[in-house]
Design a protein around this motif. Structure first.
Motif, mmCIF file in Angstrom:
data_model
loop_
_atom_site.group_PDB
_atom_site.id
_atom_site.type_symbol
_atom_site.label_atom_id
_atom_site.label_comp_id
_atom_site.label_asym_id
_atom_site.label_seq_id
_atom_site.Cartn_x
_atom_site.Cartn_y
_atom_site.Cartn_z
ATOM 1 N N TYR A 164 0.882 -1.174 0.000
ATOM 2 C CA TYR A 164 0.000 0.000 0.000
ATOM 3 C C TYR A 164 0.910 1.211 0.000
ATOM 4 N N VAL A 165 1.001 1.880 -1.149
ATOM 5 C CA VAL A 165 1.852 3.056 -1.295
ATOM 6 C C VAL A 165 0.949 4.242 -1.594
ATOM 7 N N TYR A 166 1.155 5.322 -0.870
ATOM 8 C CA TYR A 166 0.356 6.522 -1.090
ATOM 9 C C TYR A 166 1.261 7.750 -1.052
ATOM 10 N N HIS A 194 6.162 9.798 -0.829
ATOM 11 C CA HIS A 194 5.512 8.496 -0.864
ATOM 12 C C HIS A 194 5.732 7.795 0.470
ATOM 13 N N LEU A 220 4.087 5.385 -6.507
ATOM 14 C CA LEU A 220 2.732 4.865 -6.724
ATOM 15 C C LEU A 220 2.700 3.680 -7.679
ATOM 16 N N ASN A 251 2.251 0.460 -5.768
ATOM 17 C CA ASN A 251 1.034 0.227 -4.984
ATOM 18 C C ASN A 251 0.332 -1.042 -5.465
ATOM 19 N N ASP A 252 -0.211 -1.798 -4.507
ATOM 20 C CA ASP A 252 -1.020 -2.987 -4.781
ATOM 21 C C ASP A 252 -0.254 -4.074 -5.523
#
Length: 194
Positions: free
Chosen positions: A73-75, A82, A128, A131-132
């Motif tokens: 989970y990267v935000y 980040h 990003l 992410n996921d």
């Protein structure tokens, strides 16, 4: 060294947070291989934890937090930094562990700071695009390392979550007290009164 299996993450978040200390974060990217030993983490326990992103419910940003475990989970915060997390616990719990600090092991230049989640993502090349992802992929995975002994593990409140009321004081930040790569390094020396 062996990669952590996805089942490693499918456990209670505080257990995973503790066991992440000493593991190796590996990122293979355009800048080559970068490896850091995890020395600081913060646990976010799910929708009931007011400091957790999922406390606001299911959104496109937080969807990955709802599982399954063993995904990244990267935000982006403040439009420029980040933050890298690992999704934990059972599907639907929406919990994660934020990686706050790593010690350089491979591919990190002298002087590149890896204390603090924004710095470590910049140095490790995490963004990003990560992410996921499954955390046993070729480009992003964690390896078993040398566990940090209990005597060296410090616990304290998470950083920057004052808005979360009583949840802000919970001791869900864990770090290796002997590491110099911890954000806001906590001195054990008492402060002098003026």
């Amino acid at each position: 060294m062996k990669r952590l299996p996805l089942s490693f993450y499918a456990r209670p978040t505080l257990e995973v947070a503790r066991d992440l200390l000493g593991t190796l974060l590996v990122v293979d990217g355009v800048r080559g291989r970068r490896v850091g030993r995890i020395v600081e983490v913060e646990a976010y326990l799910g929708e009931h934890d007011l400091a957790c992103h999922s406390s606001k419910g299911r959104t496109p940003r937080t969807e990955v937090m709802f599982g399954p475990a063993g995904r990244s989970y990267v935000y982006l915060i403040y439009g420029m930094h980040h933050c890298f997390n690992v999704v934990t616990d059972a599907p639907g719990v929406a919990a994660a562990v934020l990686v706050r600090g790593v010690e350089p092991v491979e591919g990190i230049l002298p002087g590149e700071r890896t204390d603090g989640p924004g710095r470590l993502c910049r140095v490790m090349g995490l963004n990003l695009n990560h992410n996921d992802l499954k955390l046993d992929s070729e480009g992003l995975h964690l390896l078993r390392g040398t566990p940090v002994p209990d005597a060296r593990v410090e616990r304290g409140p998470r950083i920057g979550v004052e808005y979360a009321g009583a949840w802000a004081a919970e001791p869900f930040r864990l770090w290796d007290r002997d590491s110099g790569h911890v954000s806001r390094f906590v001195s054990r020396r008492p402060r002098r009164r003026p």
